[in-house]
Design a protein around this motif. Structure first.
Motif, PDB file in Angstrom:
ATOM      1  N   SER A   3       1.022  -1.363  -0.105  1.00 26.36           N
ATOM      2  CA  SER A   3       0.066   0.099  -0.037  1.00 26.36           C
ATOM      3  C   SER A   3       0.709   1.042   0.186  1.00 26.36           C
ATOM      4  O   SER A   3       0.444   2.100  -0.904  1.00 26.36           O
ATOM      5  N   GLN A   4       1.900   1.259   0.451  1.00 24.03           N
ATOM      6  CA  GLN A   4       2.732   2.608   0.804  1.00 24.03           C
ATOM      7  C   GLN A   4       4.232   1.997   0.236  1.00 24.03           C
ATOM      8  O   GLN A   4       5.022   1.048   1.132  1.00 24.03           O
ATOM      9  N   THR A   5       4.832   2.671  -0.478  1.00 28.50           N
ATOM     10  CA  THR A   5       6.084   2.518  -1.102  1.00 28.50           C
ATOM     11  C   THR A   5       6.904   3.626  -1.283  1.00 28.50           C
ATOM     12  O   THR A   5       6.348   4.756  -1.863  1.00 28.50           O
ATOM     13  N   LEU A   6       8.233   3.966  -0.727  1.00 28.25           N
ATOM     14  CA  LEU A   6       9.173   5.114  -1.030  1.00 28.25           C
ATOM     15  C   LEU A   6       9.876   4.860  -2.393  1.00 28.25           C
ATOM     16  O   LEU A   6      10.153   5.885  -2.796  1.00 28.25           O
ATOM     17  N   ILE A   7       9.714   3.618  -2.719  1.00 30.98           N
ATOM     18  CA  ILE A   7      10.362   3.684  -4.181  1.00 30.98           C
ATOM     19  C   ILE A   7       9.465   2.748  -5.034  1.00 30.98           C
ATOM     20  O   ILE A   7       8.449   2.243  -4.718  1.00 30.98           O
ATOM     21  N   GLU A   8       9.852   2.846  -6.174  1.00 30.97           N
ATOM     22  CA  GLU A   8       8.989   2.140  -7.251  1.00 30.97           C
ATOM     23  C   GLU A   8       8.690   0.802  -7.001  1.00 30.97           C
ATOM     24  O   GLU A   8       9.607  -0.023  -6.740  1.00 30.97           O
ATOM     25  N   TYR A   9       7.605   0.447  -7.100  1.00 34.74           N
ATOM     26  CA  TYR A   9       7.184  -1.003  -6.760  1.00 34.74           C
ATOM     27  C   TYR A   9       5.809  -1.569  -7.346  1.00 34.74           C
ATOM     28  O   TYR A   9       4.677  -0.762  -7.266  1.00 34.74           O
ATOM     29  N   SER A  10       5.754  -2.667  -7.942  1.00 38.64           N
ATOM     30  CA  SER A  10       4.439  -3.199  -8.481  1.00 38.64           C
ATOM     31  C   SER A  10       4.302  -4.706  -8.183  1.00 38.64           C
ATOM     32  O   SER A  10       5.301  -5.347  -7.606  1.00 38.64           O
ATOM     33  N   ARG A  11       3.284  -4.984  -8.372  1.00 39.03           N
ATOM     34  CA  ARG A  11       3.016  -6.851  -7.948  1.00 39.03           C
ATOM     35  C   ARG A  11       4.221  -7.444  -9.025  1.00 39.03           C
ATOM     36  O   ARG A  11       4.178  -8.775  -8.951  1.00 39.03           O
ATOM     37  N   ALA A  12       4.532  -6.862  -9.879  1.00 35.58           N
ATOM     38  CA  ALA A  12       5.642  -7.382 -10.829  1.00 35.58           C
ATOM     39  C   ALA A  12       7.020  -7.361 -10.589  1.00 35.58           C
ATOM     40  O   ALA A  12       7.802  -8.016 -11.188  1.00 35.58           O
TER      41      ALA A  12
END
Ligand SMILES: Nc1ncnc2c1ncn2[C@@H]1O[C@H](COP(=O)(O)OP(=O)(O)O)[C@@H](O)[C@H]1O
Ligand SMILES: [Mg+2]
Lengths: 259, 395
Positions: free
Chosen positions: B70-79
């Motif tokens: 839900s909260q990310t400080l860097i780029e992140y996705s389910r991939a």
């Protein structure tokens, strides 16, 4: 009260002073005037209120009744006045109270720099001058914990002098010292007396009182019982309580004087 | 040499009675015991893993994580990979820890000083605060801030309007967020440089004050110095920035940046809780400074706050720092309670979701333990360095 410290205003003038610790009446109607340049020794049995009296003079303790005028300034709740008086009045404590986290030199320049806003260079010069006067200029960069008790008390004297005070208060400055160190501190105090400093000194060092004091004040039970010139006081105390006190002090003091 | 009445024992028993040999033997025995236990545990574990058909090793870190955070400080996705998820969790842990360490230390010092203040009411209130906060379980406090305070906040449509640009609602705190077209990095770095410059200037001005007795308008000049480099960088880099202003669209806000309620609740709870303990450490430290120190400083004419800053606090720090260090370390570890409100910290993302999905318990627990250990060591190194700088000489 406007400040007009002409030469004949007393350095300290205490009138009808009363103080209580809760219900305990520590100081009872104390009257004391100290002229400029005068040396007064205060003595009396333990618990008689000597410390309390001199701590009232620079407001380390608050009095409840009566007036204290220092150098023409009456001591009230006014913070400005308290500040001014504390700047002019130096105090020496039984256990030295040097600041252990600062060097000897830093101890000496702290107040001039932060209170009087003296440039550091000048404050250092003044400090070295007074450290020479108390005969320890070579210890300037040491920390208090590295010095003997006698040396620490002499640094404390230098630290007071750096503020260039008009009055110095001493609360048993030698009673925490080993006998062989008492003399080095008393010698410095005698020197200081000869410069014309106004001094109020709580001490049981009768030799010091004899050589230096203009007047000896004897307290008991929170009152000034007797006041006289040192020779007269020691030779012929007027009151029974003073006689009894001197009897105890002298039998013990004779040994100390012999050491 | 040998006393005829008690002859020196001969043979191996002689070694057992020699003080130095005894120490060596005890060390060796302890070492052998620990080594044996570890070997035993390792063998046992390898056999169990083999039997359960779980591959060991760190290969799983490169696999696709497949879950959202839900909260990310860097780029992140389910991939993204599990390794990426690890970094997201670690950064979230570090972010909340850094904010809370700074805030709780400041608040703790204030409360500690307040408890000792001559103002009766202020001292009592600080005392009550400290007692309450220290005696309610932290888990309960986190839940309290999350449920009892943040939940009743209105939905986005009735959000509390903070000056028309920021909003507080049950989705968190929604703020304008800068979106840099170019020059963002340059301006950011220049701002950091400007702040460093201002800090250096303030230190220099203080030394000059002490040296010459003359003072400068430190705050105004400092602000100017801090603002100058970013302004220059802005002009030079021809920076372009779009402020993304949050605007209500349907049932939620569009644009802007969001500080999620989980972060707010966790940060509030950790800060307020830890500040209570720090306040006690500060109070104890200050009370450990002898009264005579304060009296000597006052009799030299120093004002009360100068007495505090120049004489009392520097001495109190020796007493305050060791327990303060352990408060900071405890705070970092306590941040793992984030899991109960779903703040995606290291514990919840890595030792939680990732572990459940991969089953690589040994590797994941080991990595997580090492990370917490490393953070603690860094904190304690910094504090030890500071403590050495404050240590009293000649004692
Ligand atoms: N802070 C205090 N609260 C209550 N009583 C005190 C306090 N300080 C001193 N006293 C009492 O006041 C009396 C005078 O103390 P003090 O001035 O220190 O005596 P002296 O210096 O002559 O030995 C003593 O009985 C002492 O117990
Ligand atoms: Mg006394």
């Amino acid at each position: 009260m406007p400040r007009t410290p002409s030469e004949d205003t007393p350095a300290i003038s205490i009138r009808h002073l009363h103080k209580w610790y809760g219900a305990f009446h520590v100081l009872r109607d104390v009257n004391l005037t100290v002229a400029r340049g005068e040396k007064v020794v205060v003595c009396g049995p333990s618990g008689s209120g000597k410390s309390t009296l001199i701590r009232c003079i620079n407001r380390l303790e608050e009095h409840q009744k009566g007036t204290i005028v220092v150098d023409g300034i009456e001591l009230t709740d006014n913070l400005k006045r308290i500040d001014r008086i504390r700047r002019e009045v130096g105090m020496l404590f039984q256990d030295f109270n040097l600041f252990p986290h600062l060097t000897v030199l830093e101890n000496c320049i702290l107040a001039p720099v932060w209170v009087r806003r003296v440039p550091e260079k000048e404050a250092v010069q003044t400090a070295m001058h007074y450290l020479e006067r108390v005969r320890i200029p070579d210890q300037a960069d040491k920390y208090p914990g590295q010095l003997s008790g006698g040396q620490q008390q002499r640094v404390a004297i230098a630290r007071c002098l750096c503020m260039n005070p008009r009055v110095m208060l001493f609360d048993e400055p030698t009673s925490a010292l080993d006998p062989e160190m008492i003399k080095e501190v008393l010698d410095v105090m005698v020197d200081l007396a000869q410069t014309g400093m106004t001094m109020v000194c709580v001490t049981h060092e009768m030799g010091f009182a004899r050589t230096v004091a203009d007047r000896v004040v004897f307290m008991d039970g929170g009152e000034i019982i007797e006041e006289n010139e040192p020779e007269a006081f020691f030779a012929a105390p007027q009151t029974a309580r003073a006689r009894e006190f001197l009897g105890q002090i002298l039998s013990h003091g004779q040994q100390a004087a012999g050491a | 040499m040998a006393d005829p009445a008690t002859p020196e024992p001969k043979g191996p028993s002689r070694l057992l009675h020699d003080r130095r040999w005894r120490a060596v033997i005890a060390q060796a025995a302890a070492f052998a015991l620990v080594a044996a236990l570890l070997a035993c545990a390792g063998l046992n574990m390898a056999r169990n893993l083999e039997r359960a058909g779980i591959a060991s090793g760190f290969g799983f870190l490169d696999q696709v994580a497949g879950f959202e955070i839900s909260q990310t400080l860097i780029e992140y996705s389910r991939a993204s990979t599990y390794a990426r998820a690890f970094w997201v969790g670690l950064l979230n842990t570090l972010a909340v820890s850094a904010v809370c360490i700074a805030a709780s230390t400041v608040l703790g010092f204030l409360l500690g000083l307040l408890r000792l203040s001559p103002n009766w009411l202020a001292a009592r209130l600080a005392g009550v605060y400290v007692e309450v906060v220290r005696n309610v379980p932290l888990l309960l406090q986190i839940l309290f801030w999350y449920i009892a305070v943040l939940n009743p906040l209105p939905p986005p449509r009735q959000a509390l309007d903070l000056g028309g640009v920021a909003y507080l609602c049950n989705r968190g705190l929604v703020l304008p967020w800068p979106q840099w077209e170019r020059g963002g990095l340059a301006v950011g770095l220049a701002l950091a440089a400007g702040l460093a410059l201002a800090w250096g200037f303030a230190a220099w001005a203080r030394r000059r004050r002490v040296r010459t007795g003359r003072s400068l308008p430190v705050w105004r000049l400092g602000a100017l110095l801090a603002a100058l480099p970013p302004a220059l960088a802005w002009a030079l880099a021809d920076a372009r920035v779009e402020w993304s202003i949050p605007a209500l669209s349907g049932f939620n806000f569009r644009g802007g940046g969001t500080v999620e309620p989980e972060f707010i609740a966790l940060a509030l709870a950790l800060t307020l809780y830890t500040a209570g303990f720090i306040a006690e450490n500060v109070r104890a430290g200050i009370q450990a400074v002898p009264r005579g120190q304060i009296e000597a400083a006052a009799s030299l004419g120093l004002r009360p706050w100068r007495v505090m800053r120049l004489v009392v606090v520097p001495q109190a720090m020796r007493v305050i720092i060791p327990p303060l260090t352990s408060q900071h370390m405890t705070l970092v570890k306590n941040s793992s309670l984030a899991v109960v409100i779903g703040y995606p910290d290291l514990m919840s993302v890595f030792a939680g979701t990732t572990l459940n999905q991969t089953g690589q318990a040994v590797e994941i627990i080991a990595i997580t333990m090492l990370v917490y250990l490393a953070v603690s060591i860094v904190i304690s190194l910094i504090m030890n360095w500071y403590n050495d700088a404050m240590a009293l000489k000649g004692r």
